[in-house]
Design a protein around this motif. Sequence first.
Motif, PDB file in Angstrom:
ATOM      1  N   ARG A 172      32.759  27.359  37.837  1.00 47.35           N
ATOM      2  CA  ARG A 172      33.183  27.452  39.244  1.00 47.35           C
ATOM      3  C   ARG A 172      33.964  28.733  39.503  1.00 47.35           C
ATOM      4  O   ARG A 172      33.767  29.402  40.512  1.00 47.35           O
ATOM      5  N   LEU A 173      34.887  29.058  38.577  1.00 49.29           N
ATOM      6  CA  LEU A 173      35.675  30.272  38.754  1.00 49.29           C
ATOM      7  C   LEU A 173      34.770  31.504  38.658  1.00 49.29           C
ATOM      8  O   LEU A 173      34.909  32.433  39.454  1.00 49.29           O
ATOM      9  N   ALA A 174      33.857  31.510  37.709  1.00 46.98           N
ATOM     10  CA  ALA A 174      32.952  32.660  37.558  1.00 46.98           C
ATOM     11  C   ALA A 174      32.167  32.895  38.849  1.00 46.98           C
ATOM     12  O   ALA A 174      32.083  34.026  39.340  1.00 46.98           O
ATOM     13  N   SER A 206      31.270  36.000  43.792  1.00 45.87           N
ATOM     14  CA  SER A 206      31.071  36.002  45.248  1.00 45.87           C
ATOM     15  C   SER A 206      32.093  36.892  45.956  1.00 45.87           C
ATOM     16  O   SER A 206      31.787  37.481  46.984  1.00 45.87           O
ATOM     17  N   GLU A 207      33.295  37.025  45.399  1.00 49.49           N
ATOM     18  CA  GLU A 207      34.322  37.858  46.025  1.00 49.49           C
ATOM     19  C   GLU A 207      34.192  39.331  45.665  1.00 49.49           C
ATOM     20  O   GLU A 207      34.473  40.192  46.493  1.00 49.49           O
ATOM     21  N   VAL A 231      28.972  42.764  37.123  1.00 53.06           N
ATOM     22  CA  VAL A 231      30.176  41.965  37.378  1.00 53.06           C
ATOM     23  C   VAL A 231      29.984  40.552  36.840  1.00 53.06           C
ATOM     24  O   VAL A 231      30.880  39.995  36.208  1.00 53.06           O
ATOM     25  N   THR A 232      28.807  39.967  37.060  1.00 52.73           N
ATOM     26  CA  THR A 232      28.524  38.615  36.557  1.00 52.73           C
ATOM     27  C   THR A 232      28.691  38.571  35.042  1.00 52.73           C
ATOM     28  O   THR A 232      29.345  37.668  34.508  1.00 52.73           O
ATOM     29  N   ARG A 251      40.766  44.831  40.848  1.00 51.90           N
ATOM     30  CA  ARG A 251      40.548  43.707  41.768  1.00 51.90           C
ATOM     31  C   ARG A 251      40.139  42.461  40.989  1.00 51.90           C
ATOM     32  O   ARG A 251      40.648  41.364  41.233  1.00 51.90           O
ATOM     33  N   LEU A 252      39.234  42.623  40.052  1.00 52.30           N
ATOM     34  CA  LEU A 252      38.781  41.513  39.227  1.00 52.30           C
ATOM     35  C   LEU A 252      39.943  40.938  38.416  1.00 52.30           C
ATOM     36  O   LEU A 252      40.124  39.720  38.347  1.00 52.30           O
TER      37      LEU A 252
END
Length: 166
Positions: A8-10, A15-16, A66-67, A150-151
């Motif tokens: 869920r967090l990933a 998405s952000e 990013v994923t 940001r990440l």
Amino acid sequence: MATPTVGRLAERLVSEVAPEELPTFELISDTFYTRPEVRGSTAANLLRGPRPGRPAGLDPESVALVTQVVLLILGAIVSDRFVKQLGRYLRGARTWLGQRRLRRAIRSAQTPNGPDTPLPKLSATHIREVGDLVRWVAVRAGLTPEVANRLANLVVAALTEPLPPE
């Protein structure tokens, strides 16, 4: 309220930070968690960093960088053994040998239940170290320092429990 999990967090982080990667998120996530050899090669490629003629990560055509970075980092921080040694690994990352040890530790950290693994409760010291780790891995994998920061901020915020109301 549902228990926060790695999956869920990933998905929320992707998405952000990189919403354009959401269409491929589920496929990459499934591959990452069900095929250890893909996870290992992805980790090795991301942590070695981009080189001329060879992009970092899984697939040169649809990088979804990013994923991959998010899955790799979250997979490492749910490993209690890894987190306990994180400060030592990060201090050693200034040298070639220290970087090699950190890369090996990240590659070997296991996510016991794949995306359903609950997120850990971390101390303030470990939270700061996780932020440093996110920045190190993200920049090493080829993300810009701005995206890496940001990440890191989003990961730290997600792992930090809000203070109870007074």
